[in-house]
Design a protein around this motif. Structure first.
Motif, PDB file in Angstrom:
ATOM      1  N   LEU A 213       0.822  -1.208   0.000  1.00 46.43           N
ATOM      2  CA  LEU A 213       0.000   0.000   0.000  1.00 46.43           C
ATOM      3  C   LEU A 213       0.854   1.254   0.000  1.00 46.43           C
ATOM      4  CD1 LEU A 213      -2.824  -1.024   2.484  1.00 46.43           C
ATOM      5  CD2 LEU A 213      -3.062  -0.585   0.033  1.00 46.43           C
ATOM      6  N   ALA A 214       1.941   1.222   0.752  1.00 45.24           N
ATOM      7  CA  ALA A 214       2.846   2.368   0.774  1.00 45.24           C
ATOM      8  C   ALA A 214       3.413   2.618  -0.606  1.00 45.24           C
ATOM      9  CB  ALA A 214       3.974   2.134   1.785  1.00 45.24           C
ATOM     10  N   GLY A 215       3.728   1.510  -1.305  1.00 46.37           N
ATOM     11  CA  GLY A 215       4.258   1.657  -2.659  1.00 46.37           C
ATOM     12  C   GLY A 215       3.232   2.242  -3.601  1.00 46.37           C
ATOM     13  N   LEU A 216       1.970   1.825  -3.408  1.00 50.53           N
ATOM     14  CA  LEU A 216       0.923   2.327  -4.292  1.00 50.53           C
ATOM     15  C   LEU A 216       0.613   3.794  -4.047  1.00 50.53           C
ATOM     16  CD1 LEU A 216      -1.574  -0.681  -4.167  1.00 50.53           C
ATOM     17  CD2 LEU A 216      -0.202   0.043  -6.142  1.00 50.53           C
ATOM     18  N   THR A 217       0.773   4.251  -2.799  1.00 54.20           N
ATOM     19  CA  THR A 217       0.391   5.616  -2.462  1.00 54.20           C
ATOM     20  C   THR A 217       1.576   6.554  -2.362  1.00 54.20           C
ATOM     21  OG1 THR A 217       0.490   5.090  -0.106  1.00 54.20           O
ATOM     22  CG2 THR A 217      -1.638   4.818  -1.202  1.00 54.20           C
ATOM     23  N   SER A 218       2.776   6.045  -2.599  1.00 51.21           N
ATOM     24  CA  SER A 218       3.947   6.912  -2.521  1.00 51.21           C
ATOM     25  C   SER A 218       3.946   7.892  -3.683  1.00 51.21           C
ATOM     26  CB  SER A 218       5.232   6.084  -2.548  1.00 51.21           C
ATOM     27  OG  SER A 218       5.338   5.394  -3.773  1.00 51.21           O
ATOM     28  N   PRO A 219       4.653   9.032  -3.547  1.00 46.92           N
ATOM     29  CA  PRO A 219       4.691  10.006  -4.634  1.00 46.92           C
ATOM     30  C   PRO A 219       5.169   9.382  -5.931  1.00 46.92           C
ATOM     31  CG  PRO A 219       5.647  10.915  -2.610  1.00 46.92           C
ATOM     32  CD  PRO A 219       5.423   9.453  -2.365  1.00 46.92           C
ATOM     33  N   ALA A 220       4.551   9.790  -7.037  1.00 48.55           N
ATOM     34  CA  ALA A 220       4.921   9.240  -8.340  1.00 48.55           C
ATOM     35  C   ALA A 220       6.316   9.689  -8.726  1.00 48.55           C
ATOM     36  CB  ALA A 220       3.909   9.702  -9.394  1.00 48.55           C
ATOM     37  N   SER A 221       6.981   8.860  -9.502  1.00 49.80           N
ATOM     38  CA  SER A 221       8.296   9.240  -9.994  1.00 49.80           C
ATOM     39  C   SER A 221       8.154  10.352 -11.016  1.00 49.80           C
ATOM     40  CB  SER A 221       8.976   8.034 -10.650  1.00 49.80           C
ATOM     41  OG  SER A 221       8.292   7.681 -11.837  1.00 49.80           O
ATOM     42  N   ALA A 222       9.270  11.014 -11.300  1.00 54.49           N
ATOM     43  CA  ALA A 222       9.241  12.121 -12.256  1.00 54.49           C
ATOM     44  C   ALA A 222       8.725  11.667 -13.614  1.00 54.49           C
ATOM     45  CB  ALA A 222      10.628  12.726 -12.385  1.00 54.49           C
ATOM     46  N   ALA A 223       9.073  10.419 -13.995  1.00 58.64           N
ATOM     47  CA  ALA A 223       8.651   9.905 -15.297  1.00 58.64           C
ATOM     48  C   ALA A 223       7.141   9.699 -15.360  1.00 58.64           C
ATOM     49  CB  ALA A 223       9.382   8.606 -15.601  1.00 58.64           C
ATOM     50  N   GLU A 224       6.519   9.407 -14.207  1.00 57.50           N
ATOM     51  CA  GLU A 224       5.089   9.133 -14.166  1.00 57.50           C
ATOM     52  C   GLU A 224       4.258  10.394 -13.958  1.00 57.50           C
ATOM     53  OE1 GLU A 224       5.241   6.543 -10.852  1.00 57.50           O
ATOM     54  OE2 GLU A 224       5.415   4.729 -12.056  1.00 57.50           O
ATOM     55  N   ARG A 225       4.835  11.392 -13.360  1.00 55.47           N
ATOM     56  CA  ARG A 225       4.106  12.595 -12.991  1.00 55.47           C
ATOM     57  C   ARG A 225       3.940  13.564 -14.148  1.00 55.47           C
ATOM     58  NH1 ARG A 225       6.877  15.418  -8.046  1.00 55.47           N
ATOM     59  NH2 ARG A 225       6.239  17.176  -9.346  1.00 55.47           N
ATOM     60  N   SER A 226       2.903  14.375 -14.052  1.00 57.05           N
ATOM     61  CA  SER A 226       2.791  15.513 -14.960  1.00 57.05           C
ATOM     62  C   SER A 226       3.928  16.478 -14.656  1.00 57.05           C
ATOM     63  CB  SER A 226       1.449  16.209 -14.763  1.00 57.05           C
ATOM     64  OG  SER A 226       0.378  15.339 -15.060  1.00 57.05           O
ATOM     65  N   PRO A 227       4.391  17.222 -15.635  1.00 57.68           N
ATOM     66  CA  PRO A 227       5.516  18.122 -15.389  1.00 57.68           C
ATOM     67  C   PRO A 227       5.128  19.295 -14.502  1.00 57.68           C
ATOM     68  CG  PRO A 227       4.617  18.506 -17.568  1.00 57.68           C
ATOM     69  CD  PRO A 227       3.922  17.279 -17.032  1.00 57.68           C
ATOM     70  N   ASN A 228       6.089  19.783 -13.739  1.00 54.62           N
ATOM     71  CA  ASN A 228       5.915  21.035 -13.006  1.00 54.62           C
ATOM     72  C   ASN A 228       6.143  22.199 -13.968  1.00 54.62           C
ATOM     73  OD1 ASN A 228       5.840  19.502 -10.534  1.00 54.62           O
ATOM     74  ND2 ASN A 228       8.075  19.423 -10.620  1.00 54.62           N
ATOM     75  N   PHE A 229       5.564  23.347 -13.629  1.00 52.70           N
ATOM     76  CA  PHE A 229       5.780  24.562 -14.410  1.00 52.70           C
ATOM     77  C   PHE A 229       6.241  25.690 -13.501  1.00 52.70           C
ATOM     78  CE2 PHE A 229       2.684  22.151 -16.837  1.00 52.70           C
ATOM     79  CZ  PHE A 229       3.185  22.235 -18.129  1.00 52.70           C
ATOM     80  N   VAL A 230       7.327  26.326 -13.865  1.00 51.46           N
ATOM     81  CA  VAL A 230       7.757  27.566 -13.237  1.00 51.46           C
ATOM     82  C   VAL A 230       7.699  28.637 -14.315  1.00 51.46           C
ATOM     83  CG1 VAL A 230       9.657  28.816 -12.153  1.00 51.46           C
ATOM     84  CG2 VAL A 230       9.193  26.448 -11.503  1.00 51.46           C
ATOM     85  N   PHE A 231       6.757  29.535 -14.164  1.00 49.60           N
ATOM     86  CA  PHE A 231       6.560  30.605 -15.145  1.00 49.60           C
ATOM     87  C   PHE A 231       7.080  31.903 -14.540  1.00 49.60           C
ATOM     88  CE2 PHE A 231       4.712  33.762 -17.788  1.00 49.60           C
ATOM     89  CZ  PHE A 231       4.462  33.165 -19.014  1.00 49.60           C
ATOM     90  N   ILE A 232       8.041  32.526 -15.205  1.00 46.31           N
ATOM     91  CA  ILE A 232       8.662  33.752 -14.706  1.00 46.31           C
ATOM     92  C   ILE A 232       8.314  34.898 -15.647  1.00 46.31           C
ATOM     93  CG2 ILE A 232      10.833  34.904 -14.124  1.00 46.31           C
ATOM     94  CD1 ILE A 232      12.023  32.080 -13.644  1.00 46.31           C
ATOM     95  N   LEU A 233       7.630  35.900 -15.099  1.00 48.09           N
ATOM     96  CA  LEU A 233       7.237  37.068 -15.883  1.00 48.09           C
ATOM     97  C   LEU A 233       7.912  38.296 -15.285  1.00 48.09           C
ATOM     98  CD1 LEU A 233       5.389  38.071 -18.220  1.00 48.09           C
ATOM     99  CD2 LEU A 233       3.651  38.518 -16.475  1.00 48.09           C
ATOM    100  N   VAL A 234       8.635  39.040 -16.105  1.00 52.39           N
ATOM    101  CA  VAL A 234       9.300  40.265 -15.658  1.00 52.39           C
ATOM    102  C   VAL A 234       8.525  41.457 -16.200  1.00 52.39           C
ATOM    103  CG1 VAL A 234      11.510  41.480 -15.499  1.00 52.39           C
ATOM    104  CG2 VAL A 234      11.469  38.991 -15.799  1.00 52.39           C
ATOM    105  N   ASP A 235       8.427  42.506 -15.415  1.00 56.56           N
ATOM    106  CA  ASP A 235       7.646  43.679 -15.777  1.00 56.56           C
ATOM    107  C   ASP A 235       8.527  44.710 -16.480  1.00 56.56           C
ATOM    108  OD1 ASP A 235       5.598  45.477 -15.976  1.00 56.56           O
ATOM    109  OD2 ASP A 235       5.345  45.799 -13.835  1.00 56.56           O
ATOM    110  N   ASP A 236       8.144  45.105 -17.687  1.00 57.77           N
ATOM    111  CA  ASP A 236       8.819  46.173 -18.441  1.00 57.77           C
ATOM    112  C   ASP A 236      10.229  45.813 -18.905  1.00 57.77           C
ATOM    113  OD1 ASP A 236       6.549  47.652 -17.972  1.00 57.77           O
ATOM    114  OD2 ASP A 236       7.529  49.251 -16.851  1.00 57.77           O
ATOM    115  N   LEU A 237      10.575  44.556 -18.973  1.00 57.79           N
ATOM    116  CA  LEU A 237      11.908  44.176 -19.419  1.00 57.79           C
ATOM    117  C   LEU A 237      11.980  44.231 -20.941  1.00 57.79           C
ATOM    118  CD1 LEU A 237      14.634  42.991 -18.192  1.00 57.79           C
ATOM    119  CD2 LEU A 237      13.809  40.789 -19.035  1.00 57.79           C
TER     120      LEU A 237
END
Length: 476
Positions: free
Chosen positions: A13-37
């Protein structure tokens, strides 16, 4: 045996509920917006005065887009376009929120500006709301400027809001230094620097959600006015300025003087402080072990401020700057890094618009949008994979007078060609951007059929998207 079986089940059960690996997970997004650059305000985009080693490093690890556009030459409309994938003509936010509406207009201008919406409507589907459908944790830090309190980020799909309010700049407290006087950002130690604090909050969020997919949207107040720098960085660039050799500092754009040389020490310090904050976020991605599954996007909301409010930067070789429909007002520095997809140190000349982020991110995340939502953007995910796309036309409509000298205008770009319409007198300007990125050779009279065709295309788009127009001013 029963105890052993229980332990085995617990382990499974721990294996089934543990966090997914990077390959299995949807990607994270870091969006960086600069003002007036501005387009050339980074080392990787040509600046020899401002120092941006961290953003340059990001560019060296991903794709640098040299023909990326904001949906507007001022901030709020572009910000709404990123959030929704829709042109300002559809969201109704066609000017920066806070600009005078036509019934309050007191400037002596030939036209009255069109009315505009003062908030991002709650029934608009934001990128945060779309990603939450797939279990994303969502975070916003920095400048919002898309409506009053009931329209703040926490009401638009973001789980966390650090500093996103109705103001267009850091206008409370000590502005870029704590205490901030910002109702959505607790004050730090006296003198704490705002860009660094926003980066710190972003890293904290990523750490708290490293085991689930997330969207971290870091929207700097930098490098918007007020022009304020850390003293150490100001002194650094004052000394660097003494070593410069250059020609004329000032030129003319219409009735406005325009800066031709990047040598403003305070602004340079603001750019470098932003870069250091980006470095803190990128280091956080690495130290948290998230680099292999985190997509990083970097963009500006409009061109650099070159014709007003201190004239802190130059956008050469592009013409104009913030508030103008010329390339200096709308072409932006854009970088995307997609692990295992983008090739390092790649340059793309594909033209794209800020409305394209929404469908691109949804495609990357494998999220389907409700059919009733009309998007104006096109996914550029194939470009990141090394393919080509037929982007078709992209459009602008600014039925207002900017603080920086620009007048009511519209434009369309398709392929290498860009047509501008000036609403005051109906004048058309046509440029081949491949040969003339500085827009110095108007070809409208030499190519009347092309100008007429693109003008008709622009007018049809305005009608289809419900664009509101400026109106002639009544004679006194």
């Amino acid at each position: 045996m029963r105890c052993l079986a229980f332990l085995l089940c617990a382990c499974l059960l721990a294996g089934l509920t543990s966090p997914a690996s990077a390959a299995e997970r949807s990607p994270n997004f870091v969006f960086i917006l600069v003002d007036d650059l501005g387009w050339t305000d980074l080392g990787c985009f040509g600046s020899s005065f401002y120092e941006t080693p961290n953003v340059d490093k990001l560019a060296n690890s991903g794709v640098r887009f040299t023909n990326a556009y904001a949906a507007c030459q001022v901030c709020s409309p572009t910000r709404a376009s990123i959030m929704t994938g829709r042109y300002p003509t559809r969201t109704g936010i066609t000017d920066y929120i806070g600009a005078a509406q036509p019934d309050k207009w007191n400037r002596k201008t030939p036209l009255l500006p069109a009315p505009y919406e003062t908030k991002l409507a709650l029934d608009e589907v934001t990128i945060a709301e779309a990603l939450k459908q797939k279990g994303y944790a969502t975070f916003f830090a920095g400048k919002w400027h898309l409506g009053s309190e009931e329209y703040f980020p926490e009401h638009q799909g973001f789980d966390v809001n650090q500093g996103g309010i109705d103001r267009g700049g850091p206008y409370g407290g000590k502005k870029y230094f704590s205490p901030y006087g910002n109702p959505r950002l607790k004050d730090g130690p006296d003198g704490e620097h705002l860009p660094d604090r926003l980066a710190t909050e972003t890293v904290k969020f990523m750490e708290a959600h490293k085991d689930e997919p997330f969207l971290a949207y870091l929207s700097f107040y930098s490098v918007h006015t007020p022009l304020m720098s850390r003293e150490d960085l100001k002194q650094k660039y004052e000394e660097k300025k003494k070593t410069l050799k250059h020609g004329e500092i000032w030129g003319q754009e219409g009735a406005r003087k325009v800066r031709l040389v990047q040598e403003h020490a305070i602004y340079a310090g603001m750019v470098e402080a932003m870069d250091q904050a980006v470095g803190k976020v990128l280091d956080g991605i690495d130290s948290l072990g998230l680099a292999d599954n985190t997509i990083v996007m970097f963009m500006s909301d409009n061109g650099g401020l070159s014709t007003s409010e201190g004239h802190p930067t130059s956008n050469l070789p592009l013409r104009g700057g913030k508030g103008w429909i010329y390339e200096g007002g709308i072409r932006e520095p854009m970088i995307v890094r997609w692990p295992s997809v983008t090739k390092a140190d790649t340059v793309s000349e594909q033209y794209v618009s800020s409305v394209d982020f929404f469908p691109t991110i949804l495609e990357m995340a494998g999220v389907e949008l409700p059919q009733q939502v009309t998007l104006d953007g096109m996914s550029f995910a194939p470009v990141l994979k090394g393919q080509t796309i037929d982007r078709g036309a992209i459009y602008w409509h600014y039925p207002h007078y900017g603080n920086q000298g620009g007048s009511p205008t519209a434009a369309v770009r398709e392929g290498d060609w860009k047509l501008i319409e000036f609403y005051e007198d109906g004048r058309l300007e046509l440029y081949n951007l491949a040969n003339d990125p500085g827009e110095s050779n108007n070809l409208a009279e030499k190519k009347p059929e092309l100008a007429s065709k693109m003008h008709a295309q622009l007018k049809a788009w305005r009608q289809e998207t419900g664009a509101k127009m400026p109106t002639p001013r009544a004679a006194n």
